[in-house]
Enzyme design. Sequence first.
Site, short mmCIF file in Angstrom:
data_model
loop_
_atom_site.label_atom_id
_atom_site.label_comp_id
_atom_site.label_asym_id
_atom_site.label_seq_id
_atom_site.Cartn_x
_atom_site.Cartn_y
_atom_site.Cartn_z
N GLU A 94 0.65 -1.17 0.14
CA GLU A 94 0.03 -0.05 -0.06
C GLU A 94 0.84 1.23 -0.03
OE1 GLU A 94 -2.26 -1.67 3.37
OE2 GLU A 94 -3.90 -0.79 2.25
N GLU A 135 -4.27 -9.26 3.95
CA GLU A 135 -4.86 -9.01 5.39
C GLU A 135 -5.97 -9.76 5.47
OE1 GLU A 135 -3.69 -6.94 3.12
OE2 GLU A 135 -2.79 -5.10 4.00
N1 T1G Z 1 4.16 -7.84 11.44
C1 T1G Z 1 5.03 -8.32 12.39
N2 T1G Z 1 5.93 -9.27 12.56
C2 T1G Z 1 6.04 -9.92 11.39
C3 T1G Z 1 5.08 -9.47 10.32
C4 T1G Z 1 4.60 -8.50 10.33
N3 T1G Z 1 3.49 -7.82 9.28
N4 T1G Z 1 5.66 -10.41 9.18
C5 T1G Z 1 6.19 -11.31 9.62
N5 T1G Z 1 6.58 -11.05 10.73
C6 T1G Z 1 7.49 -11.85 11.84
C7 T1G Z 1 7.13 -13.11 11.95
O1 T1G Z 1 6.16 -13.20 13.25
C8 T1G Z 1 8.58 -13.72 12.25
O2 T1G Z 1 8.87 -13.30 13.59
C9 T1G Z 1 9.52 -13.17 11.57
O3 T1G Z 1 8.95 -11.84 11.10
C10 T1G Z 1 9.87 -13.79 10.01
O4 T1G Z 1 8.50 -13.99 9.72
C11 T1G Z 1 -2.10 -1.52 7.05
C12 T1G Z 1 -3.14 -3.46 8.46
C13 T1G Z 1 6.53 -11.60 5.28
C14 T1G Z 1 6.00 -13.47 3.83
O5 T1G Z 1 0.04 -10.36 6.64
O6 T1G Z 1 3.59 -13.47 5.39
O7 T1G Z 1 -0.17 -4.43 6.89
O8 T1G Z 1 9.21 -15.79 14.45
O9 T1G Z 1 8.78 -16.67 9.44
O10 T1G Z 1 8.84 -17.04 5.82
O11 T1G Z 1 -3.38 -2.65 5.36
O12 T1G Z 1 6.16 -13.23 7.64
O13 T1G Z 1 11.16 -14.07 13.67
O14 T1G Z 1 9.88 -13.72 15.76
O15 T1G Z 1 7.11 -15.78 8.39
O16 T1G Z 1 10.37 -15.00 5.29
C15 T1G Z 1 -0.15 -7.66 6.31
C16 T1G Z 1 2.84 -11.44 7.14
C17 T1G Z 1 -0.09 -6.96 7.84
C18 T1G Z 1 2.24 -10.47 6.07
C19 T1G Z 1 8.12 -13.41 5.47
N6 T1G Z 1 1.17 -8.40 6.00
N7 T1G Z 1 4.06 -12.07 6.95
O17 T1G Z 1 7.96 -14.85 5.47
O18 T1G Z 1 9.26 -15.31 7.42
S1 T1G Z 1 -1.23 -6.08 7.97
C20 T1G Z 1 1.04 -9.73 6.26
C21 T1G Z 1 4.39 -12.95 6.06
C22 T1G Z 1 -1.31 -4.82 7.06
C23 T1G Z 1 -2.33 -2.92 6.24
C24 T1G Z 1 -2.63 -3.75 6.94
C25 T1G Z 1 5.57 -13.59 6.14
C26 T1G Z 1 6.61 -13.05 5.06
P1 T1G Z 1 9.77 -14.35 14.66
P2 T1G Z 1 8.61 -15.46 8.63
P3 T1G Z 1 9.18 -15.59 6.10
#
Ligand code: T1G
Length: 695
Positions: free
Chosen positions: A106, A126
């Site tokens: 975004e 999301e």
């Molecule tokens: N926020 C906080 N921590 C996150 C995170 C996030 N968005 N994404 C990953 N982590 C942490 C995860 O918990 C882990 O922590 C470490 O990063 C590595 O993750 C306003 C409201 C990005 C594809 O839904 O899909 O944006 O275990 O093991 O396999 O509209 O993480 O090391 O302590 O999964 O390389 C939308 C969620 C948020 C993406 C990477 N975004 N993340 O995969 O590593 S809402 C998501 C993923 C939002 C807006 C809205 C995957 C990844 P720890 P990982 P990976």
Amino acid sequence: MSTARLDYHGDVAVITLDNPPVNALSHAHRTSIVAHLRAAEADATIRAVVLIGAGDAFCGGAEIREFNTPAALAEPITRQVAEAAESLKKPVIAALHKVAMGGGLELALGCHYRVAAPGAAIALPEVKLGILPGAGGTQRLPRAIGAKAALDMITSGDPMTSQAIAPLGLFDQIIETDLLEGAVAFARHVADAGMPLRRLRDESVKGTGIVELIAEARARMARDWRGYPAPARCVDALEAAVTLPFDEGIRFERKIFLELVETPESRALRHGFFAERATSKVPRLDPSARGHRLNAVAVIGAGTMGSGIAIALANAGLQVVLTDADGAALARARAYLDRTWSSAVERGRLDAAGKDRRLALIETSTDLASIARADLVIEAVYEDMTVKRAVFERIDAHARPDAVLATNTSSLDVDAIAAASSNPARVLGLHFFSPAHVMRLLEIVRGRATDDQSLATGLALARRLRKVGVVCGVCDGFIGNRMLEEYLRQAYFLVEEGASPQAVDQALEDWGFAMGPFRMMDMAGQDIGWAIRKRLSIDHPDKPYAQWPDRLCEAGRFGQKTGSGVYRYEPGSRQALRDPEAERIIADSVRLQGIEQRSVSAADIVERCVLALANEGARILEEGIAARASDIDVVYLTGYGFPRYRGGPMWHADTLGLAAVVDRLQAHAGERMGQTLSPAPLLRQLAVEGRRFNT
Ligand code: T1G
């Protein structure tokens, strides 16, 4: 702490998002990006700005841990960061690599131009967290790539690669060389050419037949996402992008986001997200243990499980030696593997070369000596202790001394199996769930003697197979099947008390389970449940079962495999049909026991069965079989069809309040059921202390 930095490449400012591990947009990070944008705007020597990510992501989205805390609402919120880029008086170019998701995408949509490295994962995921893109994504993405593609991306939450989405108009360039250099050069070109400050908010949504598209999507969400509020609301927001002026659409999106982020479903889905990631944090495991290298894996036993495991291994690019003393079983296994991959090719999920590559990885042999080259040996023979121990006694003569040895037992004592090996330290359990090439869960059973390298090898295998590996201790049934026994026990009792099997299945499927207990056992095999009940009745005579399931098994009604179980099945069909014969056997059994019949409500059915899961989960926790409550939730979310929007049995109990759970268990406990519903000591203790399972 600033988590973005500003550098200068001549007259181009480069803002680098740098908030490991995924450059999530925490409040501090959002604040520093906006500050750098403003600084670049104020600097007369700067003609353009590039936004780029450090490490392995452009940006993984908003900081999910901030949700439901003041930090998530602290300005600038993510939408304002995107607006800061969009309203800058100088061109802002987003340069995406590896991951650009959620708020990260975004933010890029707020920029005037976008370039990307090939292979980047581009998504608005999301909806998988029970929310929707809340920083303008539902309004800008359809203006960038058209209504249909945007609707698909936002309602599925699934990623597209940068090169796949580029033709839809999201990117101005795919940069195959150094992304930073390419982005700076592109930014300079934009400035030199006097290209406009192109803002998606000024565009209209592309596409034809959008009204029909929205209507079809709305119907599909209602059909496919029962229990999940977010998908339907995503459609509403997409509709607003078409029908409302941009700023009104943004306000509408924000309103929906604020509603969804407070829902119990979103909280549960976010719990599941972090719970899956917490499973890799294993207590009392040397963090430096990385496990043995994995190139070749031997599978002993070419039955259903062995064949499924072989498919999962080959899908991950591992060499496979599939061995079975029975040549006919091997031939059947090869045919199954070929059929499975041919079907994937027919469905377009695999190309012919991919199928050939997988088949080439498979070696089959009736000679156990063929396991000699394996780094890991997985025993997947008949679920019988004597048979398994006999295999482990023979493995030693053929497996490499450093090979890790695993049993695929679904509930038997891994320590007893390991004792049959000359080196129990390299033995562990790898409990795959059928079909092994589909189910994401892998229970990794740590025996008393299992050493760290062997355990780490199991965890590495789970990652390699893209499965969720949950480490557990040795007990009958480990985590999942041990809890399942208590769930089934209550389901059996409820039928004795007057509920029909159909009513029990329906109540639990209406509550969100993928499949009710009796349909599930008819599919898995009622004879498997029968063998477990016989074994457990000896070990735990204080935990009685209803009798009617045994009467069905004595009549040879093992479920789909025999054409009838609790239900009957037409030849070649898996459809569960009511069976008067089964109902007669059940009624006779209940009548012989003289059990008073009553009207059983759906609420009673759900409460008895689901709280029985949480109660046994509490025992598993207090015995140290599971490291944490969220691991138990992950087992049920990924292996047993527990509804993801309810977070798992322990999370669900937390949402009810553990004191209330204790009260309800006690209200249901009846003398006939013995101690089967008496609240576990840990549950009682947490209830008294006002605490939760999930900390
Ligand atoms: N926020 C906080 N921590 C996150 C995170 C996030 N968005 N994404 C990953 N982590 C942490 C995860 O918990 C882990 O922590 C470490 O990063 C590595 O993750 C306003 C409201 C990005 C594809 O839904 O899909 O944006 O275990 O093991 O396999 O509209 O993480 O090391 O302590 O999964 O390389 C939308 C969620 C948020 C993406 C990477 N975004 N993340 O995969 O590593 S809402 C998501 C993923 C939002 C807006 C809205 C995957 C990844 P720890 P990982 P990976």
